[in-house]
Design an enzyme around this catalytic site. Structure first.
Site, PDB file in Angstrom:
ATOM      1  N   LYS A 143      32.090 -22.166  84.702  1.00 11.68           N
ATOM      2  CA  LYS A 143      32.973 -21.830  83.574  1.00 11.68           C
ATOM      3  C   LYS A 143      34.342 -21.383  84.099  1.00 11.68           C
ATOM      4  O   LYS A 143      35.383 -21.793  83.583  1.00 11.68           O
ATOM      5  CB  LYS A 143      32.338 -20.717  82.722  1.00 11.68           C
ATOM      6  CG  LYS A 143      31.131 -21.198  81.909  1.00 11.68           C
ATOM      7  CD  LYS A 143      30.360 -20.048  81.242  1.00 11.68           C
ATOM      8  CE  LYS A 143      29.125 -20.589  80.531  1.00 11.68           C
ATOM      9  NZ  LYS A 143      28.327 -19.547  79.866  1.00 11.68           N
ATOM     10  N   GLN A 177      27.655 -13.217  79.768  1.00 13.87           N
ATOM     11  CA  GLN A 177      26.651 -14.215  80.144  1.00 13.87           C
ATOM     12  C   GLN A 177      25.239 -13.683  79.873  1.00 13.87           C
ATOM     13  O   GLN A 177      24.909 -12.548  80.217  1.00 13.87           O
ATOM     14  CB  GLN A 177      26.809 -14.583  81.634  1.00 13.87           C
ATOM     15  CG  GLN A 177      25.893 -15.684  82.120  1.00 13.87           C
ATOM     16  CD  GLN A 177      26.165 -17.042  81.473  1.00 13.87           C
ATOM     17  OE1 GLN A 177      27.278 -17.338  81.051  1.00 13.87           O
ATOM     18  NE2 GLN A 177      25.134 -17.871  81.383  1.00 13.87           N
ATOM     19  N   ASP A 183      31.740 -17.006  72.442  1.00 19.18           N
ATOM     20  CA  ASP A 183      30.482 -17.720  72.190  1.00 19.18           C
ATOM     21  C   ASP A 183      30.154 -17.855  70.705  1.00 19.18           C
ATOM     22  O   ASP A 183      29.226 -18.581  70.345  1.00 19.18           O
ATOM     23  CB  ASP A 183      29.312 -16.941  72.823  1.00 19.18           C
ATOM     24  CG  ASP A 183      29.048 -17.354  74.254  1.00 19.18           C
ATOM     25  OD1 ASP A 183      29.031 -18.556  74.530  1.00 19.18           O
ATOM     26  OD2 ASP A 183      28.838 -16.453  75.085  1.00 19.18           O
TER      27      ASP A 183
HETATM   28  N1  GUN Z   1      23.245 -18.368  78.720  1.00 17.25           N
HETATM   29  C1  GUN Z   1      22.796 -19.628  78.500  1.00 17.25           C
HETATM   30  N2  GUN Z   1      23.640 -20.281  77.668  1.00 17.25           N
HETATM   31  C2  GUN Z   1      24.619 -19.399  77.350  1.00 17.25           C
HETATM   32  C3  GUN Z   1      25.785 -19.499  76.517  1.00 17.25           C
HETATM   33  O1  GUN Z   1      26.090 -20.518  75.884  1.00 17.25           O
HETATM   34  N3  GUN Z   1      26.557 -18.366  76.461  1.00 17.25           N
HETATM   35  C4  GUN Z   1      26.239 -17.240  77.137  1.00 17.25           C
HETATM   36  N4  GUN Z   1      27.052 -16.195  76.999  1.00 17.25           N
HETATM   37  N5  GUN Z   1      25.169 -17.125  77.907  1.00 17.25           N
HETATM   38  C5  GUN Z   1      24.367 -18.209  78.018  1.00 17.25           C
END
Ligand code: GUN
Length: 304
Positions: free
Chosen positions: A53, A97, A120
């Site tokens: 990311k 995350q 998100d």
């Molecule tokens: N863990 C797995 N997928 C995601 C996601 O799309 N966002 C976040 N913040 N954590 C994750």
């Protein structure tokens, strides 16, 4: 039938190029979108995702900071970090995350993020806005999948869609988006009776349950479009041979690394039934990241 690929990598590259152009336009207005990622603990997969990311954000001109904390960080300290990012006017988007360590109340943490900085779209206010069809940041994985279906010319309106998995990250928002796109939607899960039969009703089957190769060809109506959200690492030779019979490339990868990646769909039988299928890796993963960049720029625009 052997399914043709739904090319997540190509569509993700398209989205990234559009986001980069948008970032360049914002730079002309003196704005650099800013994304702050919070990572707690040492989960190896989370580290891989967060690095991906961060690199993707930087590659399109987004300013990115990753805040890394040990797994024993206490909840108060994490909430204090989020408060600080909420109050910092240079921060446009915050992502925590998941999963968080067990001693931390995930819902409480997600609710502490300012909804206007919610990269998100997991804050209850934004979930509610999405369900009501109001503008909101959309969770990245389902948003990316919908974008993939649309850009690859898959007809959605009037089709039967089955989403396997009811998580807040994928299953529930995916069903909401498909409903908004006029599909007839079923959410199936571990307690669903006759799961193969329910899945076989799907013109569009989205599989997000997190079990390697669980969905076999028996679950798939001939000609269905299948999106495999799973990314599972398998390390036993017998599993690699079962999922990839006669595939020398996979076996060589397994011999070199000690593992290989398998989706939630069985790669030895699902491609025989589906008309189109996302590969693993290179299907849904790149779309999630591309949509995170998109969300960040949207939040920056809205906030400034
Ligand atoms: N863990 C797995 N997928 C995601 C996601 O799309 N966002 C976040 N913040 N954590 C994750």
């Amino acid at each position: 039938m052997t399914a043709s690929i739904l090319d997540g990598k190509r569509v993700a590259a398209e989205i990234r190029a559009e986001v980069a152009a948008d970032v360049a336009r914002l730079a002309g207005e003196g704005i650099t979108p800013d994304l702050d990622v919070v990572l707690v603990g040492e989960d190896p997969a989370s580290h891989v995702y967060v690095n991906a990311k961060a690199n993707a954000a930087r590659s399109v001109g987004i300013r990115e900071t990753t805040h890394r904390y040990p797994r024993d960080l206490d909840q108060g300290a994490l909430l204090a970090t989020i408060d600080r990012l909420n109050a910092d006017s240079s921060v446009d988007a915050i992502l925590v995350q998941l999963p968080l360590p067990k001693h931390i109340d995930t819902a409480r943490v997600l609710e502490s993020i300012d909804p206007a900085k919610d990269a998100d779209g997991f804050h209850p206010v934004n979930v509610g806005r999405l369900v009501q069809g109001k503008p909101a940041p959309v969770p990245c994985t389902p948003a990316g999948i919908l974008e993939l279906l649309v850009r690859e010319g898959v007809e959605i309106a009037g089709k039967r869609a089955v989403v396997v998995g009811r998580s807040d990250i994928v299953g529930k928002p995916m069903a909401t988006l498909l409903l908004k796109a006029d599909a007839t939607v079923t959410i199936a899960h571990s307690k669903t009776r006759d799961l193969p039969g329910v899945c076989r009703e799907a013109d569009i089957l989205i599989v997000a349950l997190g079990r390697a190769g669980f969905v076999t060809g028996e679950y798939v109506k001939p000609g269905a479009v299948v999106v495999d959200v799973g990314i599972n690492r398998v390390s036993r030779r017998e599993d690699v041979e079962r999922f990839f019979p006669g595939d020398a490339v996979r076996l060589a990868e397994w011999e070199k690394k000690g593992s290989t990646l398998v989706g939630d769909c069985d790669p030895s039988s699902v491609p025989e039934q589906a008309s189109r299928l996302t590969p693993v890796p290179g299907g849904v993963g790149p779309l999630t990241i591309a949509r995170l960049l998109f969300n960040t720029v949207q939040l920056a625009r809205a906030r400034r």
